[in-house]
Design a protein around this motif. Structure first.
Motif, PDB file in Angstrom:
ATOM      1  N   THR A  72       0.846  -1.190   0.000  1.00 31.62           N
ATOM      2  CA  THR A  72       0.000   0.000   0.000  1.00 31.62           C
ATOM      3  C   THR A  72       0.882   1.240   0.000  1.00 31.62           C
ATOM      4  N   TYR A  74       0.749   5.462   0.587  1.00 29.40           N
ATOM      5  CA  TYR A  74      -0.004   6.572   1.146  1.00 29.40           C
ATOM      6  C   TYR A  74       0.616   7.878   0.653  1.00 29.40           C
ATOM      7  N   ILE A 121      -4.759   6.732  -0.982  1.00 31.20           N
ATOM      8  CA  ILE A 121      -4.303   5.401  -0.608  1.00 31.20           C
ATOM      9  C   ILE A 121      -4.421   4.497  -1.829  1.00 31.20           C
ATOM     10  N   SER A 123      -3.534   0.693  -3.221  1.00 32.14           N
ATOM     11  CA  SER A 123      -3.218  -0.621  -2.680  1.00 32.14           C
ATOM     12  C   SER A 123      -3.349  -1.690  -3.751  1.00 32.14           C
ATOM     13  N   THR A 128      -9.043  -2.215   1.361  1.00 34.05           N
ATOM     14  CA  THR A 128      -8.152  -1.724   2.401  1.00 34.05           C
ATOM     15  C   THR A 128      -9.016  -1.309   3.585  1.00 34.05           C
TER      16      THR A 128
END
Length: 163
Positions: A72, A74, A121, A123, A128
């Protein structure tokens, strides 16, 4: 004469989640709070997100963290940028023109003018834990509110490309 019509699909897919955050703190402080309370390791990029619009240089602070265990990524980015625009005003006098400065606020996503930060975000997983993340964000004292944004509602998605 034949007419040709080109249909361009949206090049930016909806393979990310977007959280809007209302917080009056500076960008570095917001990144610190996320690192402390949500256990991220956001770091500021060497180069911020830069735009040039109407002769103004607009810069948005950008922090990112890649969690290799969870696959993931960010990205924390500020939505507001205050810049100074200089205007030359003709005075009509003997000693030349005067320069007037004006503080202008520009937005990364203009349709969300009340939002201070966005947490993007990305992923590899289908789902998630966004609800858990939202609960953790809203428990931080300095965060006024945090909520999920539907990516399909964002008109200026091209501003969310950080690569």
């Amino acid at each position: 004469m034949a007419n040709h019509k080109l249909i361009l699909d949206d090049a930016i897919g909806e393979d990310f989640s977007l959280i809007a955050i209302h917080c009056s703190e500076e960008a570095y402080k917001m990144a610190y709070l996320l690192n402390k309370f949500i256990h991220l390791r956001l770091e500021r990029r060497r180069r911020d997100l830069d735009f040039s619009e109407e002769g103004l240089e607009i810069t948005f602070p950008l922090f990112d963290f890649e969690d290799t265990n969870q696959y993931t990524t960010y990205h924390l980015v500020a939505n507001k940028c205050k810049t100074v625009a200089a205007h030359t005003v003709a005075s009509g006098g003997l000693f030349g023109d005067e320069t007037a400065e004006e503080v202008v606020t520009k937005y990364l996503l203009p349709e969300f003018k009340k939002v201070d930060f966005f947490l993007k975000i990305s992923s590899e997983y289908e789902t998630t834990p966004i609800r858990k993340l939202l609960m953790q964000l809203n428990e931080i004292n300095q965060v006024i509110s945090a909520f999920m944004v539907e990516v399909s509602e964002v008109k200026s998605r091209e501003n969310l490309i950080f690569d």
